[in-house]
Design a protein around this motif. Sequence first.
Motif, PDB file in Angstrom:
ATOM      1  N   PHE A  34      47.438  -6.053  39.346  1.00  0.00           N
ATOM      2  CA  PHE A  34      47.414  -5.935  40.798  1.00  0.00           C
ATOM      3  C   PHE A  34      48.830  -5.682  41.311  1.00  0.00           C
ATOM      4  CE2 PHE A  34      43.505  -7.946  39.757  1.00  0.00           C
ATOM      5  CZ  PHE A  34      42.605  -7.494  40.713  1.00  0.00           C
ATOM      6  N   THR A  35      48.975  -4.598  42.056  1.00  0.00           N
ATOM      7  CA  THR A  35      50.256  -4.222  42.632  1.00  0.00           C
ATOM      8  C   THR A  35      50.103  -4.194  44.152  1.00  0.00           C
ATOM      9  OG1 THR A  35      49.627  -1.903  42.255  1.00  0.00           O
ATOM     10  CG2 THR A  35      51.049  -2.935  40.613  1.00  0.00           C
ATOM     11  N   GLY A  36      51.088  -3.635  44.855  1.00  0.00           N
ATOM     12  CA  GLY A  36      51.018  -3.625  46.303  1.00  0.00           C
ATOM     13  C   GLY A  36      51.605  -2.371  46.901  1.00  0.00           C
ATOM     14  N   TYR A  37      51.202  -2.061  48.129  1.00  0.00           N
ATOM     15  CA  TYR A  37      51.798  -0.957  48.879  1.00  0.00           C
ATOM     16  C   TYR A  37      51.863  -1.340  50.343  1.00  0.00           C
ATOM     17  CZ  TYR A  37      47.016   0.756  50.047  1.00  0.00           C
ATOM     18  OH  TYR A  37      45.723   0.894  50.487  1.00  0.00           O
ATOM     19  N   PHE A  38      52.540  -0.518  51.142  1.00  0.00           N
ATOM     20  CA  PHE A  38      52.758  -0.866  52.540  1.00  0.00           C
ATOM     21  C   PHE A  38      52.861   0.412  53.367  1.00  0.00           C
ATOM     22  CE2 PHE A  38      56.852   0.423  51.309  1.00  0.00           C
ATOM     23  CZ  PHE A  38      57.689   0.532  52.420  1.00  0.00           C
ATOM     24  N   GLU A  39      52.972   0.252  54.680  1.00  0.00           N
ATOM     25  CA  GLU A  39      53.155   1.395  55.571  1.00  0.00           C
ATOM     26  C   GLU A  39      54.618   1.451  55.980  1.00  0.00           C
ATOM     27  OE1 GLU A  39      51.240   3.377  59.610  1.00  0.00           O
ATOM     28  OE2 GLU A  39      51.304   1.195  59.403  1.00  0.00           O
ATOM     29  N   PRO A  40      55.387   2.418  55.459  1.00  0.00           N
ATOM     30  CA  PRO A  40      56.809   2.493  55.795  1.00  0.00           C
ATOM     31  C   PRO A  40      57.027   2.947  57.231  1.00  0.00           C
ATOM     32  CG  PRO A  40      56.254   3.793  53.830  1.00  0.00           C
ATOM     33  CD  PRO A  40      54.978   3.448  54.517  1.00  0.00           C
TER      34      PRO A  40
END
Length: 395
Positions: free
Chosen positions: A128-134
């Motif tokens: 499980f990894t993660g991402y975001f809204e830059p």
Amino acid sequence: MRRFGLAALLLGSVVACAPVEKPPEPLAPGAGRLSLTPTAFGQLAGWSEDAAAQVLPALKRSCDRITRLPVDRSIGFDGVGGTAADWYSPCSAAARVPDGDHGAARAMFEAWFSPWQVSDQDKADGLFTGYFEPEIRGSRVRQGRFTTPIHGKPSDLVTVDLSKFRPDLPGEQLVGRLEGSKLVPYPARAEIEAGAIDTKAPVVAWTDDPVDFAIMQIQGSGRVRLDDGSVIRLGVAGSNGHKFLGIGKILKDEGKLGTDTSMPAIRAWLKANGAQARGLMARNPRYIFYGLNQGDGPLGTEGVALTPERSLAVDPRFIPLGSPVWVETTDPKGRPLRRLMMAQDTGAAIKGPVRGDIFWGAGEAAFDMAGRMKSTGRLTLLLPKARSPRMAAYP
């Protein structure tokens, strides 16, 4: 929205000796093999403690999409999620749950859904990894320090949806441009940055930070804070079709990173190494094109706005988009992360049955969590109790 992952040992268990659904055939060598084992909500560690009502806005967005489909439309590859009609009653029940009532939300899921432990053959643990809204700085016109273009979709970009011809390849596309009657590869990043498409692609904005823009391209969607104080939200309008090569791998191969290989550490190195950084970033041949997004959040592959910490990117060859999933892992601070999420997005690096990428939201705090998220965990898929037999993915 995405994406490529930036990155707990699970405490849950499954019902012993329970029957395992016959999985679909592997879609490609090494692609994985889905196994679903029935379990119980009481077996999900942390189930009774989750603020379950927080997932309802995300669930309702997915339900709005699913309930607009033809009644016999299969949900997920090989119809693993049944048909759209199977979701009508659960979606209706979800709409009646009072806002903020976590107990009622849990009761609704327990009444209308069945939990299935997800495995890749006999392996239940996954990544499980993660991402975001830059958010990056920008201008509507090229001026002063704003010299890096954010390109819209080029007029000569041709995209072929392979899933129309190969239902076993959901989301796969063939991308290029026509030369006569032949489809040839579209220019790679280095060529685009050298001006190869300047006459073909509009510029939606200009930015002053190529590093933050490169990170936005890794994440997919993003926001641009313009020099007049306004903010525009950009969504992915297409790509040049080239394979993604992570900047972390590039820096590691070049011996530029120490023991800290998190995205915050990578960004810090890139910003401290100017021209050298630009040359290394250009080695990633993939390039993302953007269009304006007027919605209330970044759009996932499912076509609905993502919900921070409740939306998950998955591999749609195994996990149906729009389905609730129970995630058991640990966050970057080592704390247990056990909560209901919605499978609403995909990513080029998100491959396999037990693979998830958590959307953390927008801003620096989300960037820090997403950039350091890389944990072992497990995934439980919630499917309607009344589920039609598997059908072809595209009836």
